[in-house]
Write a protein that holds these residues in place. Structure first.
Motif, PDB file in Angstrom:
ATOM      1  N   MET A 119      42.385  29.466 -44.509  1.00  0.00           N
ATOM      2  CA  MET A 119      43.387  29.287 -43.622  1.00  0.00           C
ATOM      3  C   MET A 119      43.312  30.162 -42.465  1.00  0.00           C
ATOM      4  SD  MET A 119      45.303  26.841 -44.559  1.00  0.00           S
ATOM      5  CE  MET A 119      46.826  26.921 -43.402  1.00  0.00           C
ATOM      6  N   ILE A 120      42.672  31.346 -42.831  1.00  0.00           N
ATOM      7  CA  ILE A 120      42.353  32.408 -41.567  1.00  0.00           C
ATOM      8  C   ILE A 120      41.269  31.863 -41.097  1.00  0.00           C
ATOM      9  CG2 ILE A 120      41.756  34.691 -41.233  1.00  0.00           C
ATOM     10  CD1 ILE A 120      43.203  35.684 -43.821  1.00  0.00           C
ATOM     11  N   ALA A 121      40.042  31.368 -41.488  1.00  0.00           N
ATOM     12  CA  ALA A 121      39.184  31.014 -40.647  1.00  0.00           C
ATOM     13  C   ALA A 121      39.550  29.965 -39.851  1.00  0.00           C
ATOM     14  CB  ALA A 121      37.989  30.607 -41.745  1.00  0.00           C
ATOM     15  N   GLU A 122      40.371  28.964 -40.477  1.00  0.00           N
ATOM     16  CA  GLU A 122      40.575  27.742 -39.308  1.00  0.00           C
ATOM     17  C   GLU A 122      41.626  28.522 -38.433  1.00  0.00           C
ATOM     18  OE1 GLU A 122      42.547  24.906 -42.052  1.00  0.00           O
ATOM     19  OE2 GLU A 122      40.503  24.206 -43.070  1.00  0.00           O
ATOM     20  N   LEU A 123      42.500  29.265 -38.799  1.00  0.00           N
ATOM     21  CA  LEU A 123      43.387  29.810 -37.711  1.00  0.00           C
ATOM     22  C   LEU A 123      42.705  30.464 -36.630  1.00  0.00           C
ATOM     23  CD1 LEU A 123      46.183  30.501 -36.650  1.00  0.00           C
ATOM     24  CD2 LEU A 123      46.037  32.527 -38.093  1.00  0.00           C
ATOM     25  N   LYS A 124      41.600  31.108 -37.058  1.00  0.00           N
ATOM     26  CA  LYS A 124      40.762  32.061 -36.198  1.00  0.00           C
ATOM     27  C   LYS A 124      39.752  31.120 -35.100  1.00  0.00           C
ATOM     28  CE  LYS A 124      37.032  35.625 -35.613  1.00  0.00           C
ATOM     29  NZ  LYS A 124      36.030  36.440 -36.530  1.00  0.00           N
ATOM     30  N   ALA A 145      41.039  27.888 -34.585  1.00  0.00           N
ATOM     31  CA  ALA A 145      41.885  27.189 -33.844  1.00  0.00           C
ATOM     32  C   ALA A 145      42.294  28.033 -32.338  1.00  0.00           C
ATOM     33  CB  ALA A 145      43.333  26.782 -34.713  1.00  0.00           C
ATOM     34  N   ARG A 146      42.415  29.438 -32.689  1.00  0.00           N
ATOM     35  CA  ARG A 146      42.770  30.447 -31.607  1.00  0.00           C
ATOM     36  C   ARG A 146      41.703  30.244 -30.555  1.00  0.00           C
ATOM     37  NH1 ARG A 146      45.152  35.911 -34.535  1.00  0.00           N
ATOM     38  NH2 ARG A 146      47.186  34.947 -35.024  1.00  0.00           N
ATOM     39  N   GLN A 147      40.243  30.678 -30.949  1.00  0.00           N
ATOM     40  CA  GLN A 147      39.086  30.339 -30.024  1.00  0.00           C
ATOM     41  C   GLN A 147      39.020  29.165 -29.407  1.00  0.00           C
ATOM     42  OE1 GLN A 147      35.853  31.171 -32.669  1.00  0.00           O
ATOM     43  NE2 GLN A 147      36.374  33.632 -32.535  1.00  0.00           N
ATOM     44  N   GLU A 148      39.421  27.998 -30.091  1.00  0.00           N
ATOM     45  CA  GLU A 148      39.391  26.494 -29.388  1.00  0.00           C
ATOM     46  C   GLU A 148      40.389  26.583 -28.461  1.00  0.00           C
ATOM     47  OE1 GLU A 148      37.750  23.113 -28.581  1.00  0.00           O
ATOM     48  OE2 GLU A 148      36.950  24.407 -29.935  1.00  0.00           O
ATOM     49  N   ARG A 149      41.719  27.239 -28.620  1.00  0.00           N
ATOM     50  CA  ARG A 149      42.820  27.110 -27.770  1.00  0.00           C
ATOM     51  C   ARG A 149      42.432  27.844 -26.742  1.00  0.00           C
ATOM     52  NH1 ARG A 149      49.242  28.218 -28.930  1.00  0.00           N
ATOM     53  NH2 ARG A 149      49.708  27.745 -26.783  1.00  0.00           N
ATOM     54  N   SER A 150      41.728  29.007 -27.016  1.00  0.00           N
ATOM     55  CA  SER A 150      41.325  29.995 -25.725  1.00  0.00           C
ATOM     56  C   SER A 150      40.464  29.120 -24.973  1.00  0.00           C
ATOM     57  CB  SER A 150      40.822  31.164 -26.265  1.00  0.00           C
ATOM     58  OG  SER A 150      40.165  31.894 -25.124  1.00  0.00           O
ATOM     59  N   ARG A 151      39.406  28.564 -25.486  1.00  0.00           N
ATOM     60  CA  ARG A 151      38.487  27.835 -24.829  1.00  0.00           C
ATOM     61  C   ARG A 151      39.067  26.486 -24.203  1.00  0.00           C
ATOM     62  NH1 ARG A 151      35.098  28.739 -29.630  1.00  0.00           N
ATOM     63  NH2 ARG A 151      35.879  26.948 -30.605  1.00  0.00           N
ATOM     64  N   PHE A 152      39.758  25.887 -24.669  1.00  0.00           N
ATOM     65  CA  PHE A 152      40.470  24.811 -24.066  1.00  0.00           C
ATOM     66  C   PHE A 152      41.237  25.333 -22.763  1.00  0.00           C
ATOM     67  CE2 PHE A 152      44.260  21.934 -23.553  1.00  0.00           C
ATOM     68  CZ  PHE A 152      43.496  20.854 -23.260  1.00  0.00           C
ATOM     69  N   ASP A 153      42.059  26.458 -22.830  1.00  0.00           N
ATOM     70  CA  ASP A 153      42.836  26.863 -21.544  1.00  0.00           C
ATOM     71  C   ASP A 153      41.941  27.301 -20.568  1.00  0.00           C
ATOM     72  OD1 ASP A 153      45.306  26.523 -22.975  1.00  0.00           O
ATOM     73  OD2 ASP A 153      45.377  28.559 -24.013  1.00  0.00           O
ATOM     74  N   THR A 154      40.766  27.900 -20.974  1.00  0.00           N
ATOM     75  CA  THR A 154      39.831  28.097 -20.088  1.00  0.00           C
ATOM     76  C   THR A 154      39.326  27.007 -19.284  1.00  0.00           C
ATOM     77  OG1 THR A 154      39.075  30.348 -21.571  1.00  0.00           O
ATOM     78  CG2 THR A 154      37.630  29.757 -19.706  1.00  0.00           C
ATOM     79  N   PHE A 155      39.089  26.139 -20.134  1.00  0.00           N
ATOM     80  CA  PHE A 155      38.362  24.787 -19.708  1.00  0.00           C
ATOM     81  C   PHE A 155      39.460  24.220 -18.747  1.00  0.00           C
ATOM     82  CE2 PHE A 155      38.381  20.163 -19.622  1.00  0.00           C
ATOM     83  CZ  PHE A 155      37.085  19.911 -19.480  1.00  0.00           C
TER      84      PHE A 155
END
Length: 645
Positions: free
Chosen positions: A206-211, A213-223
């Motif tokens: 769960m922590i790995a998936e959350l991490k 997801a956070r990075q993916e969200r950050s990449r999506f926001d940056t995108f």
């Protein structure tokens, strides 16, 4: 809301088992004592029944009754009978009273018997209960004592075994506490001894998936921000971001600078002859050259304004410096060999115009375009400057800046202004940002936006930051406990070990109650660029009790993963995002993206540069935490504020 238990699982189980064993021992002890007492009573009753039967038989024999006084006292004494009375309705025929002293007569056993062989006769006696005179004996109680010792030893061994078996659950519980305390990164992978293993593995996943997801969200926001404000080919700003920044700069007070347009000639012919791939390669090379040239100028904006046109905004630079920069830029571009059908000596043209506060953005771009067309009419690689009737330039060179700044710093003549940050929920003041000001030789006040580039150029950044921090701490110690100050720090200073050591010593000498009312602001672009170096410094600042504020968010397009990486308290939006946000959907999209990036962290978003009610209403509807700008309060001298307060 559920709260974490304050008692460990192992301690709970050990306490429970210990209580169960103690209760069992207590119950067995009480039951044994009662049984022991009952057996003693039954034994005494049975024994006294035998004595009474003997006396009854002797009284039935005429000759036996005559010898009662001879043998009966010995029998009664051996039987622990203290008193005995044999009688009938006619009177007492025999009475015995022992010589031993009884401390408590209430403990004596009383007995009344009717004689079977001698009707009408009775016997009343008082005897000592069994085991009255007995004391503890190791030999007699050795079995019980050994049993109790074995039970205690077994209990201790069982508790140690239970603790050993539940050590994994304690590790899992401790990991859960650390995660709740916010130290997810340090405990993202569990120990192999954690138990239950399935819960530990599930938590790891769960922590790995959350991490991720956070990075993916950050990449999506940056995108989103990248596609909204950046050109995909060169990585430079697009026209939307350039116009927004220029509009924000010209609306500020006491600002000046220049806008430069660079255009590639015969773009349509190049596309038709060489194709889009070769044309894009030329644009990319031009963008790389321009990007390298503007690195030494702070707050410069490079934009691909059109397909074959670049725009550069140089704020707070004199006309002399801009002309020198334009010559260097033209020389660098001329070294680039363009593909056919472009002519090597007539493919690049540059137009330049200067601006001051209060000018319209559209007029500035028209002037730059007119200068560009004049350069094109010359028929060669060239640049042309638009001639304005009135130009404001600061001809102060690095030597004069060094002299002025050295005099100001030696005299400790830095003036601090303050501007409050207002909460969007209840209108209270969250903090006051301290803004540095200096005065030149003529007593004219100079804003930080004008002298800070010179401070960096002459190498006085650390001296400036030390004086500002020292002055802010001294002032904050005298202020009421409700006042909170926010101080700007340059990342260049924080990269110097001596300055960080000085800052740490100063904060350690300051009371905790004062540090809790102090915030430090660092610019977002420089923070992300030096994130690895800034991470331990940010943790030190937060660990000492201060708050960490990231300033100028959105001035450059960077990943927002740093928000959770260094536990930022506040994010301050760049004023170009706030300016006329009610009319710019792309700026609203950027603010929504930033708010989403802060959604699962403790960071709150503050809008800087709010000028009117329309902007503030839009910002509040978007969900910003607080606002700062002339709409709430103008910048006021800290000394005047202290006097009015």
């Amino acid at each position: 809301m559920r709260k974490a238990s304050g008692m460990k699982l192992t301690n709970r189980l050990v306490t429970f088992v210990t209580l169960i064993v103690i209760c069992a021992i207590f119950v067995i002890f009480i039951g044994g004592a009662l049984s022991f007492r009952k057996l003693g009573q039954d034994y005494l009753t049975h024994y006294l029944d035998g004595v009474v039967a003997v006396i009854d038989q002797e009284l039935a024999d005429p000759q036996g009754s005559q010898g009662l006084s001879r043998w009966l006292p010995k029998l009664l004494k051996a039987s622990n009978v203290v008193e005995l009375e044999v009688g009938s309705d006619a009177g007492v025929i025999y009475s015995f009273r022992g010589l031993q002293k009884i401390q408590d007569p209430n403990i004596l056993h009383l007995g009344h018997y009717q004689l079977e062989h001698n009707p009408g006769f009775y016997i009343e006696l008082k005897s000592l209960p069994p085991y009255t005179e007995f004391t503890y004996s190791i030999g007699a109680m050795s079995s019980i004592s050994l049993a109790i010792v074995m039970i205690i030893m077994g209990l201790v061994w069982g508790m140690n075994w239970l603790r050993l078996q539940l050590h994994g659950s304690e590790l899992l519980e401790e990991r859960g506490r650390m995660i709740l305390a916010g130290r997810v990164t340090d405990y993202e992978v569990g120990d192999e001894k954690e138990w239950p293993a399935t819960a530990s593995l599930a938590l790891d996943q769960m922590i790995a998936e959350l991490k991720d997801a956070r990075q993916e969200r950050s990449r999506f926001d940056t995108f989103i921000r990248t596609h909204t404000f950046l050109d995909q080919l060169t990585g430079a700003a697009n026209r939307v971001l350039f116009d927004s920044r220029l509009q924000s700069v010209v609306q500020d007070q006491e600002t000046h600078g220049a806008v430069i347009l660079i255009r590639i000639a015969d773009w349509d012919e190049l596309l038709a002859d060489q194709g889009k791939e070769n044309a894009d390669e030329l644009v990319h090379d031009v963008g790389m050259i321009l990007s390298n040239l503007i690195q030494r100028y702070p707050d410069t904006v490079l934009s691909r304004y059109f397909d074959a046109e670049f725009a550069i905004m140089l704020p707070q630079q004199s006309v002399k410096e801009v002309r020198l920069f334009t010559n260097q830029m033209l020389n660098a571009l001329e070294r680039l060999l363009p593909p056919a059908p472009l002519e090597p000596d007539n493919w690049c043209h540059i137009g330049m115009t200067s601006f001051v506060s209060g000018e319209r953005r559209g007029r500035i771009m028209d002037e730059a375009d007119m200068a560009l067309r004049s350069a094109q009419l010359q028929g060669a690689n060239n640049w042309f400057a638009f001639k304005k009737d009135q130009q404001t330039e600061d001809a102060r060179g690095s030597v004069r800046w060094r002299t002025l700044l050295d005099a100001v710093l030696n005299a400790h003549a830095i003036q601090l202004h303050q501007q409050p940050v207002i909460s969007a929920h209840d209108g209270r003041i969250l903090q006051r940002e301290l803004l540095a000001r200096i005065k030149d030789e003529n007593g004219v006040q100079i804003k930080a936006s004008r002298f800070l580039p010179a401070v960096e150029q002459v190498g006085f950044t650390i001296r400036m930051d030390k004086q500002v921090v020292s002055q802010a701490l001294a002032t904050l110690k005298r202020m009421p406990s409700t006042e909170v100050f926010s101080v700007n720090l340059n990342v260049t200073s924080l990269l110097e070990r001596n300055f960080v050591r000085w800052l740490r010593d100063e904060l350690l000498q300051t009371p905790r109650t004062v540090l809790n009312r102090l915030s430090f602001e660092v610019p977002e672009g420089a923070l992300v660029k030096h994130l690895d170096t800034m991470r331990p410094i940010a943790r030190m600042i937060v660990g000492l009790g201060c708050k960490l504020v990231v300033d100028q968010a959105g001035r450059t397009i960077v990943s927002t993963h740093y928000i959770k990486d260094i536990n930022v308290d506040y994010i301050k939006l760049h004023r170009s995002l706030v300016r006329e946000i009610n009319l710019r959907q792309e700026n609203q999209l950027f603010v929504r993206s930033m708010l989403g990036a802060c959604g699962d962290s403790r960071a709150e978003v503050i809008a800087v540069g709010v000028e009117n009610e329309k902007e503030w209403n839009v910002l509040k509807s978007l969900g910003v935490h607080a606002g700062q700008g002339r709409y709430f309060s103008p910048e006021m001298s800290l000394e005047k504020y202290l006097l009015t307060d």
